[in-house]
Design a protein around this motif. Structure first.
Motif, PDB file in Angstrom:
ATOM      1  N   LEU A 111      -7.342  14.758   3.835  1.00 54.40           N
ATOM      2  CA  LEU A 111      -8.658  14.530   3.244  1.00 54.40           C
ATOM      3  C   LEU A 111      -9.492  15.798   3.399  1.00 54.40           C
ATOM      4  O   LEU A 111      -9.547  16.384   4.483  1.00 54.40           O
ATOM      5  N   ALA A 112     -10.116  16.212   2.318  1.00 51.73           N
ATOM      6  CA  ALA A 112     -10.988  17.390   2.346  1.00 51.73           C
ATOM      7  C   ALA A 112     -12.424  16.940   2.142  1.00 51.73           C
ATOM      8  O   ALA A 112     -12.731  16.186   1.219  1.00 51.73           O
ATOM      9  N   PRO A 141     -17.938   3.219   4.190  1.00 52.25           N
ATOM     10  CA  PRO A 141     -17.159   2.078   4.691  1.00 52.25           C
ATOM     11  C   PRO A 141     -15.678   2.223   4.357  1.00 52.25           C
ATOM     12  O   PRO A 141     -15.302   2.997   3.465  1.00 52.25           O
ATOM     13  N   PRO A 142     -14.815   1.483   5.073  1.00 57.84           N
ATOM     14  CA  PRO A 142     -13.377   1.532   4.793  1.00 57.84           C
ATOM     15  C   PRO A 142     -13.090   1.190   3.328  1.00 57.84           C
ATOM     16  O   PRO A 142     -13.625   0.220   2.794  1.00 57.84           O
ATOM     17  N   GLN A 143     -12.253   1.977   2.706  1.00 58.20           N
ATOM     18  CA  GLN A 143     -11.917   1.770   1.303  1.00 58.20           C
ATOM     19  C   GLN A 143     -10.670   2.557   0.945  1.00 58.20           C
ATOM     20  O   GLN A 143     -10.255   3.468   1.670  1.00 58.20           O
ATOM     21  N   LEU A 144     -10.084   2.211  -0.181  1.00 58.12           N
ATOM     22  CA  LEU A 144      -8.909   2.907  -0.678  1.00 58.12           C
ATOM     23  C   LEU A 144      -9.342   4.216  -1.340  1.00 58.12           C
ATOM     24  O   LEU A 144     -10.214   4.224  -2.203  1.00 58.12           O
ATOM     25  N   ILE A 145      -8.727   5.303  -0.904  1.00 57.87           N
ATOM     26  CA  ILE A 145      -8.959   6.610  -1.530  1.00 57.87           C
ATOM     27  C   ILE A 145      -7.617   7.070  -2.086  1.00 57.87           C
ATOM     28  O   ILE A 145      -6.745   7.528  -1.347  1.00 57.87           O
ATOM     29  N   LYS A 146      -7.446   6.922  -3.376  1.00 51.30           N
ATOM     30  CA  LYS A 146      -6.159   7.228  -3.991  1.00 51.30           C
ATOM     31  C   LYS A 146      -5.900   8.728  -4.035  1.00 51.30           C
ATOM     32  O   LYS A 146      -6.830   9.536  -3.987  1.00 51.30           O
ATOM     33  N   ARG A 147      -4.629   9.054  -4.099  1.00 50.20           N
ATOM     34  CA  ARG A 147      -4.222  10.453  -4.157  1.00 50.20           C
ATOM     35  C   ARG A 147      -4.867  11.149  -5.346  1.00 50.20           C
ATOM     36  O   ARG A 147      -4.822  10.673  -6.476  1.00 50.20           O
ATOM     37  N   ILE A 151      -6.505  15.177  -0.872  1.00 52.19           N
ATOM     38  CA  ILE A 151      -5.682  16.296  -1.309  1.00 52.19           C
ATOM     39  C   ILE A 151      -4.240  16.161  -0.819  1.00 52.19           C
ATOM     40  O   ILE A 151      -3.449  17.094  -0.942  1.00 52.19           O
ATOM     41  N   GLY A 152      -3.911  14.995  -0.268  1.00 45.41           N
ATOM     42  CA  GLY A 152      -2.568  14.779   0.250  1.00 45.41           C
ATOM     43  C   GLY A 152      -1.626  14.202  -0.781  1.00 45.41           C
ATOM     44  O   GLY A 152      -1.965  14.026  -1.959  1.00 45.41           O
ATOM     45  N   ALA A 153      -0.421  13.876  -0.316  1.00 44.79           N
ATOM     46  CA  ALA A 153       0.620  13.364  -1.199  1.00 44.79           C
ATOM     47  C   ALA A 153       0.663  11.839  -1.238  1.00 44.79           C
ATOM     48  O   ALA A 153       1.452  11.261  -1.985  1.00 44.79           O
ATOM     49  N   ILE A 154      -0.189  11.184  -0.434  1.00 43.38           N
ATOM     50  CA  ILE A 154      -0.172   9.720  -0.389  1.00 43.38           C
ATOM     51  C   ILE A 154      -1.590   9.188  -0.508  1.00 43.38           C
ATOM     52  O   ILE A 154      -2.568   9.912  -0.259  1.00 43.38           O
ATOM     53  N   ASP A 155      -1.699   7.914  -0.892  1.00 43.14           N
ATOM     54  CA  ASP A 155      -2.998   7.238  -0.905  1.00 43.14           C
ATOM     55  C   ASP A 155      -3.445   6.983   0.533  1.00 43.14           C
ATOM     56  O   ASP A 155      -2.618   6.764   1.421  1.00 43.14           O
ATOM     57  N   ILE A 156      -4.756   7.005   0.743  1.00 43.24           N
ATOM     58  CA  ILE A 156      -5.332   6.655   2.042  1.00 43.24           C
ATOM     59  C   ILE A 156      -5.915   5.255   1.901  1.00 43.24           C
ATOM     60  O   ILE A 156      -6.880   5.050   1.169  1.00 43.24           O
ATOM     61  N   SER A 157      -5.312   4.304   2.574  1.00 46.55           N
ATOM     62  CA  SER A 157      -5.739   2.915   2.434  1.00 46.55           C
ATOM     63  C   SER A 157      -6.901   2.608   3.364  1.00 46.55           C
ATOM     64  O   SER A 157      -7.212   3.375   4.283  1.00 46.55           O
ATOM     65  N   SER A 158      -7.519   1.479   3.140  1.00 40.32           N
ATOM     66  CA  SER A 158      -8.628   1.061   4.002  1.00 40.32           C
ATOM     67  C   SER A 158      -8.144   0.784   5.417  1.00 40.32           C
ATOM     68  O   SER A 158      -8.920   0.832   6.368  1.00 40.32           O
ATOM     69  N   ARG A 159      -6.837   0.514   5.571  1.00 35.70           N
ATOM     70  CA  ARG A 159      -6.284   0.264   6.902  1.00 35.70           C
ATOM     71  C   ARG A 159      -6.225   1.529   7.751  1.00 35.70           C
ATOM     72  O   ARG A 159      -6.029   1.452   8.966  1.00 35.70           O
TER      73      ARG A 159
END
Length: 237
Positions: free
Chosen positions: A34-35, A125-131, A73-81
């Motif tokens: 994450l940037a 807040p926690p949330q999905l941040i897609k690639r 900026i990564g290769a995977i989605d960052i989930s709310s988990r």
């Protein structure tokens, strides 16, 4: 066994060790990236005179606009988990030394202002941040923003901060890769010594290389497992 045969066994062991490390880094448990980029500008020119700025009836004496961009900026989605214990990502705002800054307004539907202790903070807040996705947060402040701090609540996510100044854990050392490389070097040395010992015991050099190579691969697997667990624990602190 000749010295040439001994070095061949070392080279084979190192090649397999590097390949194992590369496969682990490429196809193992991936970390998110994450940037956080930010910039701040005055809302009006400092040369403007006789101009009052107010928000909801409150005068803003030194209005500035802080723009924060959060990019995956990564290769995977960052989930709310990935948000530890469902805690929001906190972006603390500091003013210039000897001055104060307060948040006047936050221009985003998925973020809000709060006070964490005595520090004005923007909470995501926690949330999905897609690639490849980008979240933009616009903040109006009363006072010049000097630095932006972030709370380290994301698990298995490396965070990089770029701006006029930054504070956080983006520059935290990542000991896993360096330690694994050292493990390969140590394993190669042990492999070479073991090959010589087996050869001195009058064992065929092919058998010696096979036994020592298998020992090296076993040591490498243990080292990678230890390094991975140690690095994960450190990054979660």
């Amino acid at each position: 066994m000749s010295w040439d045969a001994g070095w061949v066994s070392v080279v084979i062991a190192v090649v397999f060790g590097v390949a194992a490390l590369a496969m682990t880094r490429r196809y193992g448990a991936r970390r998110g990236r994450l940037a956080i980029e930010w910039a701040v500008n005055p809302l009006v020119s400092s040369t403007t005179v006789d101009l009052d700025v107010s928000f909801q009836g409150t005068v803003v004496s030194d209005p500035h606009v802080l723009t924060v961009a959060i990019r995956n900026i990564g290769a995977i989605d960052i989930s709310s988990r990935a948000f530890d214990a469902e805690q929001p990502l906190a972006l603390g705002i500091d003013g210039l030394e000897g001055s104060t800054v307060r948040i006047v307004a936050v221009g985003s539907d998925n973020a809000h202002a709060a006070m964490v202790g005595a520090q004005p903070t923007v909470l995501l807040p926690p949330q999905l941040i897609k690639r490849g996705n980008r979240l933009t947060i616009t903040v109006v402040t009363d006072g010049m923003v000097a630095s932006l701090k972030y709370g380290d609540v994301l698990e298995n996510v490396d965070v990089e901060v770029a701006g006029a100044a930054s504070h956080g854990t983006a520059d935290r050392p990542r000991p896993g890769f360096r330690t694994a490389v050292m493990a390969i070097a140590l394993g190669a040395f042990i492999n070479f010594q073991l090959t010589l010992l087996l050869d001195a015991a009058l064992i065929d050099w092919t058998v010696a290389a096979t036994v020592s190579g298998a020992t090296f691969v076993g040591l490498l697997a243990v080292a990678i497992t230890y390094v991975t667990r140690t690095t994960t624990r450190r990054l979660r602190r």
